[in-house]
Each structure stands twice: as structure tokens, then as C-alpha cells.
Design a protein around this motif. Sequence first.
Motif, PDB file in Angstrom:
ATOM      1  N   MET A  40       5.905 -14.748 -18.248  1.00  0.00           N
ATOM      2  CA  MET A  40       5.610 -13.489 -17.596  1.00  0.00           C
ATOM      3  C   MET A  40       5.065 -13.784 -16.207  1.00  0.00           C
ATOM      4  SD  MET A  40       2.965 -10.493 -18.719  1.00  0.00           S
ATOM      5  CE  MET A  40       4.060  -9.571 -19.742  1.00  0.00           C
ATOM      6  N   LYS A  41       5.597 -13.057 -15.214  1.00  0.00           N
ATOM      7  CA  LYS A  41       5.172 -13.258 -13.837  1.00  0.00           C
ATOM      8  C   LYS A  41       4.110 -12.221 -13.489  1.00  0.00           C
ATOM      9  CE  LYS A  41       7.022 -13.873  -9.253  1.00  0.00           C
ATOM     10  NZ  LYS A  41       8.202 -13.925  -8.434  1.00  0.00           N
ATOM     11  N   TYR A  42       2.998 -12.662 -12.918  1.00  0.00           N
ATOM     12  CA  TYR A  42       1.910 -11.772 -12.531  1.00  0.00           C
ATOM     13  C   TYR A  42       1.907 -11.608 -11.018  1.00  0.00           C
ATOM     14  CZ  TYR A  42       0.157 -12.426 -17.233  1.00  0.00           C
ATOM     15  OH  TYR A  42       0.043 -12.445 -18.588  1.00  0.00           O
ATOM     16  N   PHE A  43       1.602 -10.413 -10.576  1.00  0.00           N
ATOM     17  CA  PHE A  43       1.474 -10.143  -9.152  1.00  0.00           C
ATOM     18  C   PHE A  43      -0.008  -9.997  -8.825  1.00  0.00           C
ATOM     19  CE2 PHE A  43       5.699  -8.574 -10.152  1.00  0.00           C
ATOM     20  CZ  PHE A  43       6.431  -9.172  -9.140  1.00  0.00           C
ATOM     21  N   TYR A  44      -0.451 -10.718  -7.856  1.00  0.00           N
ATOM     22  CA  TYR A  44      -1.836 -10.626  -7.418  1.00  0.00           C
ATOM     23  C   TYR A  44      -1.859  -9.934  -6.069  1.00  0.00           C
ATOM     24  CZ  TYR A  44      -2.702 -13.823 -11.208  1.00  0.00           C
ATOM     25  OH  TYR A  44      -2.778 -14.376 -12.456  1.00  0.00           O
ATOM     26  N   LEU A  45      -2.520  -8.786  -5.998  1.00  0.00           N
ATOM     27  CA  LEU A  45      -2.526  -7.990  -4.778  1.00  0.00           C
ATOM     28  C   LEU A  45      -3.088  -8.746  -3.589  1.00  0.00           C
ATOM     29  CD1 LEU A  45      -3.528  -4.478  -6.126  1.00  0.00           C
ATOM     30  CD2 LEU A  45      -1.257  -5.356  -5.605  1.00  0.00           C
ATOM     31  N   SER A  46      -4.004  -9.652  -3.821  1.00  0.00           N
ATOM     32  CA  SER A  46      -4.592 -10.375  -2.696  1.00  0.00           C
ATOM     33  C   SER A  46      -3.561 -11.259  -2.001  1.00  0.00           C
ATOM     34  CB  SER A  46      -5.776 -11.223  -3.155  1.00  0.00           C
ATOM     35  OG  SER A  46      -5.360 -12.172  -4.116  1.00  0.00           O
ATOM     36  N   TYR A  47      -2.471 -11.591  -2.681  1.00  0.00           N
ATOM     37  CA  TYR A  47      -1.438 -12.433  -2.101  1.00  0.00           C
ATOM     38  C   TYR A  47      -0.241 -11.637  -1.590  1.00  0.00           C
ATOM     39  CZ  TYR A  47      -3.995 -16.222  -4.266  1.00  0.00           C
ATOM     40  OH  TYR A  47      -4.977 -17.096  -4.634  1.00  0.00           O
ATOM     41  N   MET A  48      -0.206 -10.354  -1.914  1.00  0.00           N
ATOM     42  CA  MET A  48       0.916  -9.533  -1.488  1.00  0.00           C
ATOM     43  C   MET A  48       0.600  -8.850  -0.162  1.00  0.00           C
ATOM     44  SD  MET A  48       2.156  -7.731  -5.029  1.00  0.00           S
ATOM     45  CE  MET A  48       3.739  -7.200  -4.407  1.00  0.00           C
ATOM     46  N   LYS A  49       1.608  -8.752   0.686  1.00  0.00           N
ATOM     47  CA  LYS A  49       1.462  -8.032   1.941  1.00  0.00           C
ATOM     48  C   LYS A  49       1.626  -6.539   1.683  1.00  0.00           C
ATOM     49  CE  LYS A  49       3.332 -11.755   4.695  1.00  0.00           C
ATOM     50  NZ  LYS A  49       4.401 -12.194   5.571  1.00  0.00           N
ATOM     51  N   THR A  50       1.061  -5.734   2.565  1.00  0.00           N
ATOM     52  CA  THR A  50       1.149  -4.288   2.428  1.00  0.00           C
ATOM     53  C   THR A  50       2.606  -3.847   2.328  1.00  0.00           C
ATOM     54  OG1 THR A  50      -0.892  -4.022   3.681  1.00  0.00           O
ATOM     55  CG2 THR A  50       0.516  -2.085   3.486  1.00  0.00           C
ATOM     56  N   GLN A  51       3.481  -4.423   3.151  1.00  0.00           N
ATOM     57  CA  GLN A  51       4.893  -4.050   3.130  1.00  0.00           C
ATOM     58  C   GLN A  51       5.514  -4.323   1.767  1.00  0.00           C
ATOM     59  OE1 GLN A  51       4.875  -2.089   5.927  1.00  0.00           O
ATOM     60  NE2 GLN A  51       6.949  -2.779   6.281  1.00  0.00           N
ATOM     61  N   ASP A  52       5.116  -5.427   1.123  1.00  0.00           N
ATOM     62  CA  ASP A  52       5.641  -5.752  -0.203  1.00  0.00           C
ATOM     63  C   ASP A  52       5.228  -4.704  -1.226  1.00  0.00           C
ATOM     64  OD1 ASP A  52       6.765  -8.106   0.795  1.00  0.00           O
ATOM     65  OD2 ASP A  52       4.975  -9.288   0.309  1.00  0.00           O
ATOM     66  N   ILE A  53       4.005  -4.258  -1.145  1.00  0.00           N
ATOM     67  CA  ILE A  53       3.508  -3.238  -2.078  1.00  0.00           C
ATOM     68  C   ILE A  53       4.215  -1.909  -1.822  1.00  0.00           C
ATOM     69  CG2 ILE A  53       1.478  -1.904  -2.781  1.00  0.00           C
ATOM     70  CD1 ILE A  53      -0.172  -4.441  -2.033  1.00  0.00           C
ATOM     71  N   LEU A  54       4.399  -1.546  -0.535  1.00  0.00           N
ATOM     72  CA  LEU A  54       5.038  -0.280  -0.201  1.00  0.00           C
ATOM     73  C   LEU A  54       6.479  -0.216  -0.693  1.00  0.00           C
ATOM     74  CD1 LEU A  54       3.659   0.415   3.375  1.00  0.00           C
ATOM     75  CD2 LEU A  54       3.045   1.547   1.232  1.00  0.00           C
ATOM     76  N   GLN A  55       7.160  -1.355  -0.755  1.00  0.00           N
ATOM     77  CA  GLN A  55       8.539  -1.369  -1.252  1.00  0.00           C
ATOM     78  C   GLN A  55       8.625  -0.865  -2.682  1.00  0.00           C
ATOM     79  OE1 GLN A  55       9.697  -5.474  -0.574  1.00  0.00           O
ATOM     80  NE2 GLN A  55      11.070  -4.815   1.059  1.00  0.00           N
ATOM     81  N   HIS A  56       7.554  -1.006  -3.442  1.00  0.00           N
ATOM     82  CA  HIS A  56       7.534  -0.555  -4.829  1.00  0.00           C
ATOM     83  C   HIS A  56       7.088   0.899  -4.960  1.00  0.00           C
ATOM     84  CE1 HIS A  56       8.340  -4.584  -6.285  1.00  0.00           C
ATOM     85  NE2 HIS A  56       7.422  -5.009  -5.441  1.00  0.00           N
ATOM     86  N   LEU A  57       6.520   1.466  -3.892  1.00  0.00           N
ATOM     87  CA  LEU A  57       5.998   2.833  -3.942  1.00  0.00           C
ATOM     88  C   LEU A  57       6.884   3.855  -3.231  1.00  0.00           C
ATOM     89  CD1 LEU A  57       2.240   2.105  -3.170  1.00  0.00           C
ATOM     90  CD2 LEU A  57       3.270   2.553  -5.401  1.00  0.00           C
ATOM     91  N   LEU A  58       7.557   3.420  -2.168  1.00  0.00           N
ATOM     92  CA  LEU A  58       8.335   4.341  -1.347  1.00  0.00           C
ATOM     93  C   LEU A  58       9.795   4.364  -1.788  1.00  0.00           C
ATOM     94  CD1 LEU A  58       6.854   3.472   2.154  1.00  0.00           C
ATOM     95  CD2 LEU A  58       6.308   5.418   0.694  1.00  0.00           C
ATOM     96  N   PRO A  59      10.544   5.406  -1.365  1.00  0.00           N
ATOM     97  CA  PRO A  59      11.967   5.461  -1.704  1.00  0.00           C
ATOM     98  C   PRO A  59      12.704   4.193  -1.256  1.00  0.00           C
ATOM     99  CG  PRO A  59      11.263   7.544  -0.779  1.00  0.00           C
ATOM    100  CD  PRO A  59      10.116   6.574  -0.621  1.00  0.00           C
TER     101      PRO A  59
END
Length: 88
Positions: A1-20
Motif C-alpha cells: 500500500m502506498k501512503y501519501f504524506y502531505l508534507s512531501y506533496m506540492k500544493t499543485q499535486d494536491i489540487l490535481q486530486h481536488l479540482l476538475p
Amino acid sequence: MKYFYLSYMKTQDILQHLLPEEILSYFDSTDILNKTEKLIFCLDEKHQIPDDFPNGEYEAKGFTPGKNLQDFPSRGKAVVLYVMAKVA
């Protein structure tokens, strides 16, 4: 299982999962406003010439007035995309 750690993710990476899908291909995120009843994602059109435009020099003339686009709610809050497109 792959875990995502927000401290290592860029804002743009997170937005790709939230925006259209693919919106960040054409727009840059400039701000995120967390209001009482809604989230507002501010997006400006990227400074790029579409591939189907003829070759030549182009000059940016600023932005059109912004438009509010309603998106699906997230965590009980309305989601608004405030989009500003470049003037041709």
C-alpha cells in the motif's frame, strides 16, 4: 500500500486530486480562500500560446473579469472556481 504524506506533496499535486480533471493544464492556482460556507479556488489562465495559433509575436493584454464556476461540494462546503482568462 502506498501512503501519501502531505508534507512531501506540492500544493499543485494536491489540487490535481481536488479540482476538475486537466484544469491545471490551462490555469495556475493563485489563491485558496476558506470562507465559512464555501471554498474558493482562484485560477488564472496560464501564459501559453495554443498549438493551433499561427506563429508570431503575441502580447498579453491582461485578464477578463473573473467568472465564478460552481463545482461539486467538498466536506459540506460549496466549492467555487474563480477563473480569470487572458484577453486576446
